[in-house]
Design an enzyme around this catalytic site. Sequence first.
Site, PDB file in Angstrom:
ATOM      1  N   ASP A 191      -1.602 -12.854  -1.833  1.00 18.43           N
ATOM      2  CA  ASP A 191      -2.626 -11.602  -2.365  1.00 18.43           C
ATOM      3  C   ASP A 191      -3.167 -10.829  -1.086  1.00 18.43           C
ATOM      4  OD1 ASP A 191      -3.912  -9.816  -3.571  1.00 18.43           O
ATOM      5  OD2 ASP A 191      -5.705 -11.098  -4.111  1.00 18.43           O
ATOM      6  N   ARG A 239       0.704  -1.473   0.016  1.00 20.16           N
ATOM      7  CA  ARG A 239      -0.071  -0.107  -0.001  1.00 20.16           C
ATOM      8  C   ARG A 239       0.712   1.272   0.119  1.00 20.16           C
ATOM      9  NH1 ARG A 239      -4.147  -2.672  -2.045  1.00 20.16           N
ATOM     10  NH2 ARG A 239      -5.603  -3.830  -0.519  1.00 20.16           N
ATOM     11  N   HIS A 263      -3.855 -10.365 -13.675  1.00 19.60           N
ATOM     12  CA  HIS A 263      -5.019 -10.416 -13.069  1.00 19.60           C
ATOM     13  C   HIS A 263      -6.050 -10.611 -14.001  1.00 19.60           C
ATOM     14  CE1 HIS A 263      -7.965  -8.834  -9.962  1.00 19.60           C
ATOM     15  NE2 HIS A 263      -8.741  -8.869 -11.209  1.00 19.60           N
TER      16      HIS A 263
END
Length: 418
Positions: free
Chosen positions: A293, A50, A167
């Site tokens: 993940d 993040r 993805h």
Amino acid sequence: MLGGEPQDVLIDGSVIAEVGVGLPADGAEVVEADGKVLLPGLVDLHTHLREPGREDSETVLTGTRAAASGGYTAVFAMANTFPVADTAGVVEQVYRLGQEHGYCDVQPIGAVTVGLEGRKLAELGAMHESAAGVTVFSDDGKCVDDAVIMRRALEYVKAFGGVVAQHAQEPRLTEGAQMNEGVVSAELGLGGWPAVAEESIIARDVLLAEHVGSRVHICHLSTAGSVEIVRWAKSRGIDVTAEVTPHHLLLTDELVRSYNPVYKVNPPLRTERDVLALREALADGTIDIVATDHAPHPHEDKDCEWAAAAMGMVGLETALSVVQETMVETGLLDWAGVADRMSVKPAKIGQAAGHGRPVSAGEPANLTLVDTAYRGSVDPAGFASRSRNTPYEGRELPGRVTHTWLRGKATLVDGKLT
């Protein structure tokens, strides 16, 4: 000890000096490990740290502390930060933060496209040539759905042996999707995320990889159909690898009946049939690795109604326990197999130098010690991660990482961070 009878392991500085029975311990700090399993340090190819931009949910410091708590000595940080890690400057920032904090090695993943927008290739070459030495590229969180852009990315990374981690989500088939499309979604009246949205992208991308002669990696594979496509591609000699998350090995869409947003994740929790197919595929090598993940979110992004909640779960601190429950205690993998799927192969795919190495003399002392006999309830209040969005709160899971060493330096001792 991993792979046989109990042995002693002598660490000298940053390397394993000797492995054997009855090694002299004069003057050495001794860790009693009777009955425990020693693994090469775990490597996570799919972590969201993040930082920069969402330090309210995680930082490189808190995320790597969580990683060390879970037995990881290296993590690959996804690119969907703010700003996006689509330039040499951003990936170098993340790389240097990892070096400064020292709980595990941090290898940034570069974005495939500028701003994750899927329109224009990012600075792949510059990120590879930067101090971070990026070799894995992904728009994770978003699919590279344009076939031309995907082909160009595969062609570009081929020049330096890189890999594109996809993805797999066809966006037009998942508009408004809230959970797996099936019986449960129909009963609950929630928008469905069909398996074909994943499977169609994987089928396209393995064919593109074959055409280009490049490497493609499938992120968080989640359906039985996807397993069959990857198995077919490997039988043709296509250079494809795939990962599965711990939560897709254990949890099913039946849990969504609670409307608890902690179970909201992308790709969504699937059916029991999918879970069993994923376990078998991890056991037989069709799926190469386990990746967490790890997707931390602040409390307010999860403590809300289902439709408004963010997607994702934290996973670094519980991954090994879930794998023990789903793969080891079911007889599908032994501990050597766990080391292969959670250390050796992810290190190889991501080219993580010094990681995923055998527990033998002369190798870097990146190690994880596990008390496999332990069983306990998950208490997120004790997590090192800044976020608490775990689907396992109050659930009893086996195994506990007691020690982690990064190049001979203990980062976790008796379950406590140093």
